[in-house]
Design a protein around this motif. Sequence first.
Motif, PDB file in Angstrom:
ATOM      1  N   LEU A  99       0.838  -1.196   0.000  1.00  0.00           N
ATOM      2  CA  LEU A  99       0.000   0.000   0.000  1.00  0.00           C
ATOM      3  C   LEU A  99       0.876   1.250   0.000  1.00  0.00           C
ATOM      4  O   LEU A  99       1.850   1.328   0.754  1.00  0.00           O
ATOM      5  N   ARG A 100       0.515   2.203  -0.831  1.00  0.00           N
ATOM      6  CA  ARG A 100       1.200   3.488  -0.852  1.00  0.00           C
ATOM      7  C   ARG A 100       0.190   4.546  -0.404  1.00  0.00           C
ATOM      8  O   ARG A 100      -0.713   4.916  -1.177  1.00  0.00           O
ATOM      9  N   LEU A 101       0.312   5.005   0.836  1.00  0.00           N
ATOM     10  CA  LEU A 101      -0.647   5.952   1.393  1.00  0.00           C
ATOM     11  C   LEU A 101      -0.295   7.359   0.933  1.00  0.00           C
ATOM     12  O   LEU A 101       0.709   7.934   1.360  1.00  0.00           O
ATOM     13  N   LEU A 102      -1.135   7.925   0.087  1.00  0.00           N
ATOM     14  CA  LEU A 102      -0.847   9.230  -0.502  1.00  0.00           C
ATOM     15  C   LEU A 102      -1.496  10.381   0.259  1.00  0.00           C
ATOM     16  O   LEU A 102      -1.011  11.512   0.196  1.00  0.00           O
ATOM     17  N   ASP A 103      -2.598  10.113   0.952  1.00  0.00           N
ATOM     18  CA  ASP A 103      -3.322  11.170   1.665  1.00  0.00           C
ATOM     19  C   ASP A 103      -2.831  11.301   3.103  1.00  0.00           C
ATOM     20  O   ASP A 103      -2.442  10.311   3.739  1.00  0.00           O
ATOM     21  N   VAL A 104      -2.891  12.510   3.614  1.00  0.00           N
ATOM     22  CA  VAL A 104      -2.359  12.800   4.941  1.00  0.00           C
ATOM     23  C   VAL A 104      -3.148  12.101   6.045  1.00  0.00           C
ATOM     24  O   VAL A 104      -2.556  11.574   7.003  1.00  0.00           O
ATOM     25  N   ASP A 105      -4.463  12.074   5.945  1.00  0.00           N
ATOM     26  CA  ASP A 105      -5.279  11.499   7.020  1.00  0.00           C
ATOM     27  C   ASP A 105      -4.963  10.028   7.284  1.00  0.00           C
ATOM     28  O   ASP A 105      -4.729   9.641   8.435  1.00  0.00           O
ATOM     29  N   PRO A 106      -4.950   9.160   6.272  1.00  0.00           N
ATOM     30  CA  PRO A 106      -4.581   7.763   6.541  1.00  0.00           C
ATOM     31  C   PRO A 106      -3.135   7.611   7.006  1.00  0.00           C
ATOM     32  O   PRO A 106      -2.830   6.714   7.793  1.00  0.00           O
ATOM     33  N   GLN A 107      -2.259   8.496   6.538  1.00  0.00           N
ATOM     34  CA  GLN A 107      -0.878   8.448   7.012  1.00  0.00           C
ATOM     35  C   GLN A 107      -0.829   8.678   8.527  1.00  0.00           C
ATOM     36  O   GLN A 107      -0.156   7.951   9.262  1.00  0.00           O
ATOM     37  N   LYS A 108      -1.557   9.697   8.976  1.00  0.00           N
ATOM     38  CA  LYS A 108      -1.578  10.021  10.402  1.00  0.00           C
ATOM     39  C   LYS A 108      -2.250   8.913  11.217  1.00  0.00           C
ATOM     40  O   LYS A 108      -1.799   8.577  12.317  1.00  0.00           O
ATOM     41  N   GLU A 109      -3.317   8.353  10.660  1.00  0.00           N
ATOM     42  CA  GLU A 109      -4.029   7.290  11.369  1.00  0.00           C
ATOM     43  C   GLU A 109      -3.134   6.070  11.559  1.00  0.00           C
ATOM     44  O   GLU A 109      -3.107   5.460  12.631  1.00  0.00           O
ATOM     45  N   LEU A 110      -2.399   5.717  10.521  1.00  0.00           N
ATOM     46  CA  LEU A 110      -1.497   4.568  10.613  1.00  0.00           C
ATOM     47  C   LEU A 110      -0.420   4.805  11.658  1.00  0.00           C
ATOM     48  O   LEU A 110      -0.139   3.937  12.494  1.00  0.00           O
ATOM     49  N   VAL A 111       0.206   5.980  11.628  1.00  0.00           N
ATOM     50  CA  VAL A 111       1.253   6.298  12.600  1.00  0.00           C
ATOM     51  C   VAL A 111       0.689   6.230  14.018  1.00  0.00           C
ATOM     52  O   VAL A 111       1.329   5.696  14.936  1.00  0.00           O
ATOM     53  N   SER A 112      -0.515   6.745  14.213  1.00  0.00           N
ATOM     54  CA  SER A 112      -1.138   6.734  15.539  1.00  0.00           C
ATOM     55  C   SER A 112      -1.366   5.307  16.036  1.00  0.00           C
ATOM     56  O   SER A 112      -1.105   4.987  17.203  1.00  0.00           O
ATOM     57  N   LEU A 113      -1.822   4.429  15.148  1.00  0.00           N
ATOM     58  CA  LEU A 113      -2.076   3.036  15.532  1.00  0.00           C
ATOM     59  C   LEU A 113      -0.781   2.311  15.896  1.00  0.00           C
ATOM     60  O   LEU A 113      -0.714   1.586  16.892  1.00  0.00           O
ATOM     61  N   ILE A 114       0.245   2.516  15.087  1.00  0.00           N
ATOM     62  CA  ILE A 114       1.518   1.843  15.360  1.00  0.00           C
ATOM     63  C   ILE A 114       2.152   2.386  16.637  1.00  0.00           C
ATOM     64  O   ILE A 114       2.720   1.624  17.440  1.00  0.00           O
ATOM     65  N   GLU A 115       2.055   3.687  16.859  1.00  0.00           N
ATOM     66  CA  GLU A 115       2.586   4.268  18.103  1.00  0.00           C
ATOM     67  C   GLU A 115       1.853   3.721  19.318  1.00  0.00           C
ATOM     68  O   GLU A 115       2.468   3.482  20.372  1.00  0.00           O
TER      69      GLU A 115
END
Length: 271
Positions: A99-115
């Motif tokens: 997956l290549r996440l291009l939009d900011v919102d899913p990028q932030k959501e992923l980082v939040s989940l992994i953190e």
Amino acid sequence: MTMMTPVQPALSLAPLTYGGPAARWRTEAMRSHASGRLIHITKGQGRITVAGLTNGYGPNNVIYVPPHTMYGLEVGQTVFGQILTLPDVTDWPSTPFHLRLLDVDPQKELVSLIEAIERELQPSGDLRAAKCHLGLLTIFVERQLNNRDPATIDARRGSAAGKLVARYTTMIAHNFHSDRSVSDYAEALKVTPTHLTRSCRKTCGRSALSLLNDRIHFEACELLRQTRTPIQEIAQSLGFQSSAYFTRSFLQKAGQTPSDFRRMNARMPRR
């Protein structure tokens, strides 16, 4: 013969960083695991090969590697990411995805989940909470897969060459410790060795023999680094007919003998 005893992996999160020229084998050499892996790239770019298919990767990329799937990736000096070990892949796909996440919102959501998972895996955290966040991560990934543009899906995975090489690398993952040759694998796949190599070059730019030798080399490095098993026994366990042949092969691949490699990389070796 005393070898490493497989240990059921736990849910864990490890950094993915550049380790220097001497440590390239730790990321680039083909390897496979009994459990799944989720790779999250946050910085830098390079190439990754999963199930015999090579692609470029960059920031905000997420790559899933199912159990018993061969993979290896280039990790340069600017690369940073994390690798999540997934002991239970019941709710994960049976095939790899990128997956290549291009939009900011899913990028932030992923980082939040992994953190959140990382925080709960600390000694002060709670494993139950980590598993809950992992469940949310699973849902996040499922939604991203369902919503992705079909045009972004790599058609090579479903091509005849892609399917053949995926089957070949799966066979290697299960049988690399035998003395099977490329010809043996090609016969089992009902193709000629030439056709198998041609397909491998088409999907990842490497020969069938290179993929096989790379998986064996990674296992040799791990056994040398983590055990006190005599080199002769390691050679035998990996299908080499003699320790001398194993030493020549390892020297050609690593630039040093198995003994020198063990002396420089041993990590609390055990029998």
